[in-house]
Enzyme design. Structure first.
Site, PDB file in Angstrom:
ATOM      1  N   CYS A 233       0.843  -1.187   0.000  1.00  0.00           N
ATOM      2  CA  CYS A 233       0.000   0.000   0.000  1.00  0.00           C
ATOM      3  C   CYS A 233       0.884   1.245   0.000  1.00  0.00           C
ATOM      4  O   CYS A 233       1.785   1.366   0.815  1.00  0.00           O
ATOM      5  CB  CYS A 233      -0.872  -0.045   1.249  1.00  0.00           C
ATOM      6  SG  CYS A 233      -1.446   1.556   1.775  1.00  0.00           S
ATOM      7  N   GLU A 234       0.625   2.149  -0.938  1.00  0.00           N
ATOM      8  CA  GLU A 234       1.488   3.332  -1.031  1.00  0.00           C
ATOM      9  C   GLU A 234       1.223   4.339   0.077  1.00  0.00           C
ATOM     10  O   GLU A 234       1.974   5.289   0.262  1.00  0.00           O
ATOM     11  CB  GLU A 234       1.359   4.003  -2.400  1.00  0.00           C
ATOM     12  CG  GLU A 234       0.050   4.731  -2.641  1.00  0.00           C
ATOM     13  CD  GLU A 234      -0.014   5.361  -4.032  1.00  0.00           C
ATOM     14  OE1 GLU A 234       0.745   4.936  -4.917  1.00  0.00           O
ATOM     15  OE2 GLU A 234      -0.836   6.266  -4.225  1.00  0.00           O
ATOM     16  N   HIS A 235       0.131   4.161   0.808  1.00  0.00           N
ATOM     17  CA  HIS A 235      -0.174   5.102   1.892  1.00  0.00           C
ATOM     18  C   HIS A 235       0.482   4.708   3.207  1.00  0.00           C
ATOM     19  O   HIS A 235       0.714   5.549   4.061  1.00  0.00           O
ATOM     20  CB  HIS A 235      -1.693   5.188   2.091  1.00  0.00           C
ATOM     21  CG  HIS A 235      -2.415   5.667   0.877  1.00  0.00           C
ATOM     22  ND1 HIS A 235      -3.334   4.900   0.201  1.00  0.00           N
ATOM     23  CD2 HIS A 235      -2.313   6.823   0.197  1.00  0.00           C
ATOM     24  CE1 HIS A 235      -3.781   5.577  -0.831  1.00  0.00           C
ATOM     25  NE2 HIS A 235      -3.190   6.738  -0.869  1.00  0.00           N
ATOM     26  N   HIS A 236       0.723   3.397   3.390  1.00  0.00           N
ATOM     27  CA  HIS A 236       1.263   2.944   4.671  1.00  0.00           C
ATOM     28  C   HIS A 236       2.524   2.091   4.546  1.00  0.00           C
ATOM     29  O   HIS A 236       3.149   1.763   5.539  1.00  0.00           O
ATOM     30  CB  HIS A 236       0.197   2.145   5.435  1.00  0.00           C
ATOM     31  CG  HIS A 236      -1.036   2.937   5.739  1.00  0.00           C
ATOM     32  ND1 HIS A 236      -2.150   2.886   4.938  1.00  0.00           N
ATOM     33  CD2 HIS A 236      -1.314   3.807   6.722  1.00  0.00           C
ATOM     34  CE1 HIS A 236      -3.078   3.699   5.448  1.00  0.00           C
ATOM     35  NE2 HIS A 236      -2.601   4.263   6.516  1.00  0.00           N
TER      36      HIS A 236
ATOM     37  N   GLN B 148      -4.933  -0.301  -5.027  1.00  0.00           N
ATOM     38  CA  GLN B 148      -5.423  -1.471  -5.769  1.00  0.00           C
ATOM     39  C   GLN B 148      -6.093  -1.102  -7.101  1.00  0.00           C
ATOM     40  O   GLN B 148      -5.954  -1.815  -8.093  1.00  0.00           O
ATOM     41  CB  GLN B 148      -6.391  -2.273  -4.889  1.00  0.00           C
ATOM     42  CG  GLN B 148      -6.758  -3.606  -5.521  1.00  0.00           C
ATOM     43  CD  GLN B 148      -7.590  -4.464  -4.595  1.00  0.00           C
ATOM     44  OE1 GLN B 148      -7.382  -4.461  -3.386  1.00  0.00           O
ATOM     45  NE2 GLN B 148      -8.537  -5.197  -5.159  1.00  0.00           N
TER      46      GLN B 148
ATOM     47  N   HIS C  44      -5.674  -5.919   2.507  1.00  0.00           N
ATOM     48  CA  HIS C  44      -4.736  -4.830   2.779  1.00  0.00           C
ATOM     49  C   HIS C  44      -4.334  -4.890   4.244  1.00  0.00           C
ATOM     50  O   HIS C  44      -5.197  -4.770   5.122  1.00  0.00           O
ATOM     51  CB  HIS C  44      -5.385  -3.483   2.471  1.00  0.00           C
ATOM     52  CG  HIS C  44      -5.668  -3.285   1.007  1.00  0.00           C
ATOM     53  ND1 HIS C  44      -5.142  -2.254   0.275  1.00  0.00           N
ATOM     54  CD2 HIS C  44      -6.404  -4.014   0.142  1.00  0.00           C
ATOM     55  CE1 HIS C  44      -5.550  -2.346  -0.980  1.00  0.00           C
ATOM     56  NE2 HIS C  44      -6.321  -3.409  -1.090  1.00  0.00           N
TER      57      HIS C  44
ATOM     58  N   CYS D  44      -2.901  -2.759   5.922  1.00  0.00           N
ATOM     59  CA  CYS D  44      -3.156  -1.491   6.629  1.00  0.00           C
ATOM     60  C   CYS D  44      -4.593  -1.428   7.135  1.00  0.00           C
ATOM     61  O   CYS D  44      -4.916  -0.611   7.988  1.00  0.00           O
ATOM     62  CB  CYS D  44      -2.845  -0.295   5.735  1.00  0.00           C
ATOM     63  SG  CYS D  44      -3.702  -0.320   4.176  1.00  0.00           S
TER      64      CYS D  44
HETATM   65 ZN   LIG Z   1      -2.912   1.621   3.328  1.00  0.00          ZN
END
Ligand SMILES: [Zn+2]
Length: 230
Positions: free
Chosen positions: A121-124, A162, A190, A192
């Site tokens: 995941c590019e956010h976490h 995704q 995910h 996250c």
């Molecule tokens: Zn994430």
């Protein structure tokens, strides 16, 4: 609930805090956002620099890098980032795909299902683990089966959302196979969502991409039957 306005949490994107953007998994573009100078540094230098910075992160967390178990971690993480889990960022790692003539004139859909992916995941920067199902109908060219896996893995080995992963695989196969008739489903967990934040361990996220004849309900249903019927 309004997040606390701490010095490291005051950046806002479209009126949302960074935490809100991450937990809502909002992506901004169909292309992976890359800097113009993304590949000016060679891999060896990237590993050296990441190692240095990861070491700093570990030290700030309070870890003792003199411990034999931890001393090699910055180097291992840096190598893993560049050579393995984020290797799909670099176009030089894009699989070289040879196509073959469809000599046997097979004109029905070919489904390759249950391709296992490990993305992040590019956010976490924590794993996305899932299955990808791919179908295409030959326009005269066919592709070696393992090559479909390689294309999927190439795009999975990036920091991802995704939706983008699904579209990148779909668009690449469309261009490669010179056909609109491509279908993709990504069904993934995910970490996250499961290991932090809302901590839901049973949900998964499903995304799809349908081109050409797969927009026809019968074709779509046929594909889904192959994928989901045991
Ligand atoms: Zn994430």
């Amino acid at each position: 609930m309004k997040p606390k306005e701490t010095p490291w949490n005051i950046r806002h994107i479209d009126g949302m805090t960074v935490d809100e953007v991450g937990d809502m998994h909002i992506g901004t573009s169909a292309e992976t956002p890359l800097r113009e100078d993304a590949f000016d540094l060679d891999d060896d230098l990237k590993i050296e620099l990441i190692q240095k910075h990861f070491r700093e992160i570990m030290l700030i967390l309070g870890l003792d890098l003199n411990d034999d178990s931890l001393s090699g971690t910055p180097e291992r993480v840096a190598k893993m980032y560049v050579n393995e889990i984020f290797s799909g960022l670099n176009p030089k790692n894009k699989p070289d795909i040879k196509l073959f003539e469809n000599k046997y004139n097979y004109n029905q859909m070919l489904v390759e299902k249950n391709i296992t992916i490990y993305s992040n995941c590019e956010h976490h920067f924590v794993p996305i683990i899932g299955k990808v199902h791919v179908a295409y109908i030959s326009s005269g060219k066919v592709i070696g089966l393992s090559k479909i896996n390689r294309v999927v893995q190439y795009f999975a080995r990036r920091p991802q959302v995704q939706e983008r992963l699904t579209m990148q695989i779909g668009n690449e196969l469309k261009a490669m196979l010179e056909t609109e008739d491509i279908a993709i489903i990504v069904d993934a967990e995910h970490l996250c969502v499961s290991s932090r934040g809302i901590q839901d361990t049973s949900s998964s996220t499903v995304t799809s991409f349908y081109g050409g004849v797969f927009n026809n309900e019968d074709r779509k249903r046929e594909f889904l039957t192959y994928v989901y019927n045991k």
